[in-house]
Enzyme design. Sequence first.
Site, PDB file in Angstrom:
ATOM      1  N   ASP A  87     -16.710  29.225  -7.149  1.00  0.00           N
ATOM      2  CA  ASP A  87     -16.589  30.529  -6.493  1.00  0.00           C
ATOM      3  C   ASP A  87     -15.637  30.442  -5.297  1.00  0.00           C
ATOM      4  O   ASP A  87     -15.504  29.389  -4.674  1.00  0.00           O
ATOM      5  CB  ASP A  87     -17.983  30.994  -6.045  1.00  0.00           C
ATOM      6  CG  ASP A  87     -18.025  32.482  -5.748  1.00  0.00           C
ATOM      7  OD1 ASP A  87     -17.078  33.206  -6.135  1.00  0.00           O
ATOM      8  OD2 ASP A  87     -19.007  32.931  -5.123  1.00  0.00           O
ATOM      9  N   HIS A 119      -6.946  32.448  -8.653  1.00  0.00           N
ATOM     10  CA  HIS A 119      -7.428  32.003  -9.968  1.00  0.00           C
ATOM     11  C   HIS A 119      -6.499  30.932 -10.555  1.00  0.00           C
ATOM     12  O   HIS A 119      -6.953  29.992 -11.191  1.00  0.00           O
ATOM     13  CB  HIS A 119      -7.542  33.191 -10.931  1.00  0.00           C
ATOM     14  CG  HIS A 119      -8.569  34.198 -10.501  1.00  0.00           C
ATOM     15  ND1 HIS A 119      -9.832  33.844 -10.088  1.00  0.00           N
ATOM     16  CD2 HIS A 119      -8.528  35.562 -10.416  1.00  0.00           C
ATOM     17  CE1 HIS A 119     -10.520  34.938  -9.768  1.00  0.00           C
ATOM     18  NE2 HIS A 119      -9.743  35.983  -9.948  1.00  0.00           N
ATOM     19  N   LEU A 126     -16.642  12.588 -21.922  1.00  0.00           N
ATOM     20  CA  LEU A 126     -17.229  13.682 -21.139  1.00  0.00           C
ATOM     21  C   LEU A 126     -17.270  14.910 -22.042  1.00  0.00           C
ATOM     22  O   LEU A 126     -16.355  15.121 -22.833  1.00  0.00           O
ATOM     23  CB  LEU A 126     -16.344  14.003 -19.918  1.00  0.00           C
ATOM     24  CG  LEU A 126     -16.768  15.220 -19.087  1.00  0.00           C
ATOM     25  CD1 LEU A 126     -18.000  14.890 -18.244  1.00  0.00           C
ATOM     26  CD2 LEU A 126     -15.636  15.683 -18.163  1.00  0.00           C
TER      27      LEU A 126
HETATM   28  C1  IPE Z   1     -20.226  33.817 -10.167  1.00  0.00           C
HETATM   29  O1  IPE Z   1     -19.380  34.231  -9.162  1.00  0.00           O
HETATM   30  C2  IPE Z   1     -19.483  33.793 -11.474  1.00  0.00           C
HETATM   31  C3  IPE Z   1     -18.463  32.760 -11.581  1.00  0.00           C
HETATM   32  C4  IPE Z   1     -18.192  31.831 -10.712  1.00  0.00           C
HETATM   33  C5  IPE Z   1     -17.730  32.787 -12.827  1.00  0.00           C
HETATM   34  P1  IPE Z   1     -19.284  35.765  -8.704  1.00  0.00           P
HETATM   35  O2  IPE Z   1     -18.301  35.802  -7.615  1.00  0.00           O
HETATM   36  O3  IPE Z   1     -19.045  36.621  -9.875  1.00  0.00           O
HETATM   37  O4  IPE Z   1     -20.774  36.035  -8.183  1.00  0.00           O
HETATM   38  P2  IPE Z   1     -21.321  37.044  -7.087  1.00  0.00           P
HETATM   39  O5  IPE Z   1     -20.827  38.404  -7.468  1.00  0.00           O
HETATM   40  O6  IPE Z   1     -20.775  36.591  -5.782  1.00  0.00           O
HETATM   41  O7  IPE Z   1     -22.801  36.896  -7.145  1.00  0.00           O
HETATM   42  C1  IPE Z   2     -14.648  32.747  -8.764  1.00  0.00           C
HETATM   43  O1  IPE Z   2     -13.939  33.260  -7.675  1.00  0.00           O
HETATM   44  C2  IPE Z   2     -13.911  32.905 -10.065  1.00  0.00           C
HETATM   45  C3  IPE Z   2     -14.480  33.927 -10.969  1.00  0.00           C
HETATM   46  C4  IPE Z   2     -15.578  34.599 -10.805  1.00  0.00           C
HETATM   47  C5  IPE Z   2     -13.705  34.174 -12.184  1.00  0.00           C
HETATM   48  P1  IPE Z   2     -14.059  34.780  -7.268  1.00  0.00           P
HETATM   49  O2  IPE Z   2     -13.031  35.568  -7.994  1.00  0.00           O
HETATM   50  O3  IPE Z   2     -15.467  35.266  -7.426  1.00  0.00           O
HETATM   51  O4  IPE Z   2     -13.677  34.688  -5.721  1.00  0.00           O
HETATM   52  P2  IPE Z   2     -14.356  35.454  -4.527  1.00  0.00           P
HETATM   53  O5  IPE Z   2     -15.839  35.233  -4.616  1.00  0.00           O
HETATM   54  O6  IPE Z   2     -14.006  36.905  -4.677  1.00  0.00           O
HETATM   55  O7  IPE Z   2     -13.768  34.832  -3.305  1.00  0.00           O
HETATM   56 MG    MG Z   3     -17.071  35.287  -6.206  1.00  0.00          MG
END
Ligand code: IPE
Ligand code: IPE
Ligand code: MG
Length: 222
Positions: free
Chosen positions: A8, A25, A120
Amino acid sequence: MHLAIIMDGNGRWAKAQNKNRTEGHKVGAEVVKKITTYCSNNPEIKYLTLYAFSTENWKRPKMEVDFLMKLLDNWLKKELETYIKNEVRFEVIGDISKFSKKLQKRIEITKEKTKNFNRLTQILALNYGSRDEIIRAVKKLCDKNLEVTEENISKNLDTANFPDVDLLIRTSGEVRLSNFLLWQVAYAEMFFTPTLWPDFTEKELEEIIENYKKRERRFGGI
Ligand code: IPE
Ligand code: IPE
Ligand code: MG
């Protein structure tokens, strides 16, 4: 050991650098490669599950969702050679029937071409949500007329062929599971780090693993 990571913070990382979220990303995908390679070289880690796209992530703007789908397709195409070089088996959990036929095909090809590796197993959670997975598992039990037991539920989850999670890490400072592996983390050790996913390094992972090894896991015993 089965290591699971909620990757995240890509969006916040990009924002902090005045970049578009998609840039976060892209860098995040490079970190997936780095961390997977590290794990493939660490004989203690046999399974690495990475939360890449949740059942809730469809709520994001279409442009971001489309970008993530394209990124995944290109990534699998480009990185097949890395999976082969590092002898990493590629697996998926989640309901990929919602993905385009092209992407589903790409996923199948990657699984097929890496299925005999065992240094792995990297498991990508794609359109994955724990509640969705549990509902699908319970439906399977009904269809097969199976008794509702812990073993039968485990065997009908997407993770049927993988052991329970030992260590769960979430980056970006959020302290929640966001519908990830609710059943499988019942006795996992958890670590939450403020580091944003694009900044996560092998060194930090190594430190977390060292700390994990010092923890006493009791599983309800004494
Ligand atoms: C969880 O992250 C999903 C992934 C890392 C793929 P999100 O950014 O979607 O989760 P919330 O919305 O903060 O709970
Ligand atoms: C996690 O990073 C990746 C996915 C959920 C695909 P985020 O896109 O949720 O990044 P933040 O949480 O907005 O910083
Ligand atoms: Mg996120």
